[in-house]
Design an enzyme around this catalytic site. Structure first.
Site, mmCIF file in Angstrom:
data_model
loop_
_atom_site.group_PDB
_atom_site.id
_atom_site.type_symbol
_atom_site.label_atom_id
_atom_site.label_comp_id
_atom_site.label_asym_id
_atom_site.label_seq_id
_atom_site.Cartn_x
_atom_site.Cartn_y
_atom_site.Cartn_z
ATOM 1 C CE LYS A 1 -4.531 -0.919 -2.790
ATOM 2 N NZ LYS A 1 -4.583 -0.274 -1.459
ATOM 3 C CB CYS B 1 0.751 3.367 -0.531
ATOM 4 S SG CYS B 1 1.982 4.600 -0.971
ATOM 5 C CG ASP B 2 -2.429 -2.367 0.641
ATOM 6 O OD1 ASP B 2 -3.530 -1.964 0.211
ATOM 7 O OD2 ASP B 2 -2.324 -3.208 1.559
ATOM 8 C CB SER B 3 -0.673 -0.011 5.456
ATOM 9 O OG SER B 3 -0.081 1.190 5.011
ATOM 10 N N GLY C 1 3.858 -1.010 1.669
ATOM 11 C CA GLY C 1 4.480 -1.125 0.359
ATOM 12 C C GLY C 1 4.279 0.154 -0.428
#
Length: 206
Positions: A57, A75-77, A112
């Site tokens: 991203k 960010c990514d969860s 992340g």
């Protein structure tokens, strides 16, 4: 001495929760959604997947000419339950099955983080982990929660700051990380790029 102008900050995410966390911390990011196909990104573990998605991203948005000179945050969860990576559920049936599997247990929310400095071309990334201890909602409570639509839009089919909060007994780690962004980790990543987080604070309102 003339103060340096505040750097532009761009959030490569459409998450209202992440935007809210940054604003509460005194930051004023612009939002530019990456459009990354999350289903096309794979990794061996949930933590590595969260990091790979965050990096994807951030890199897509950082490459856009209109953000040159800005700092870009991606960010990514992903919820790690028994080593399985759980992102957003595909539908209500999957969300229901998830909650029945999670109740009374603990999972690890992996988020992340990737920060690109588009002026220098440097980027840094890392993952923050928080253990989430789920309560034991009844089948009727799960059905009502799924019917609200909320779990269909969040990683792991739950959110700490929404309707599922009563069904979470506690967490071990950073509260913000579960919502979508770890501010302590962000501060460290910015410092690695030579930027203090206080340098990015928006002017206080009168």
């Amino acid at each position: 001495m003339t103060p340096q102008p505040r750097r532009r900050l761009v959030l490569a995410s459409q998450s209202p929760a992440r935007l809210g966390l940054l604003r509460q911390a005194g930051l004023a990011p612009e939002v530019l959604v990456s459009g990354v196909d999350e289903e096309a990104v794979t990794a061996p573990t949930p933590a590595e997947l969260a990091l790979a998605l965050a990096e994807a991203k951030a890199s897509v948005v950082a490459a856009k000419p209109e953000v040159h000179g800005a700092l870009v945050i991606g960010c990514d969860s992903v919820l790690d339950l028994d080593g399985q990576a759980l992102g957003k559920p595909a539908d209500a049936e999957e969300a229901t099955a998830r909650w029945k599997a999670m109740r009374g247990r603990a999972g690890t929310l992996q988020t992340g983080h990737c920060v690109w400095d588009t002026a220098s071309g440097r980027h840094v990334s890392a993952t923050a982990s928080t253990v989430v201890r789920f309560g034991e909602p009844t089948d009727d409570e799960i059905a009502a929660y799924v019917a609200s639509g909320e779990p269909l839009h969040v990683a792991g089919a739950f959110t700490l700051d929404g309707r599922s909060a009563p069904f979470i007994d506690g967490i071990d780690g950073d509260h913000g990380n579960v919502i979508g962004l770890s501010l302590p980790l962000l501060r460290r990543l910015l410092a690695d790029l030579g930027t203090g987080i206080t340098e990015l604070w928006a002017p206080a309102e009168d």
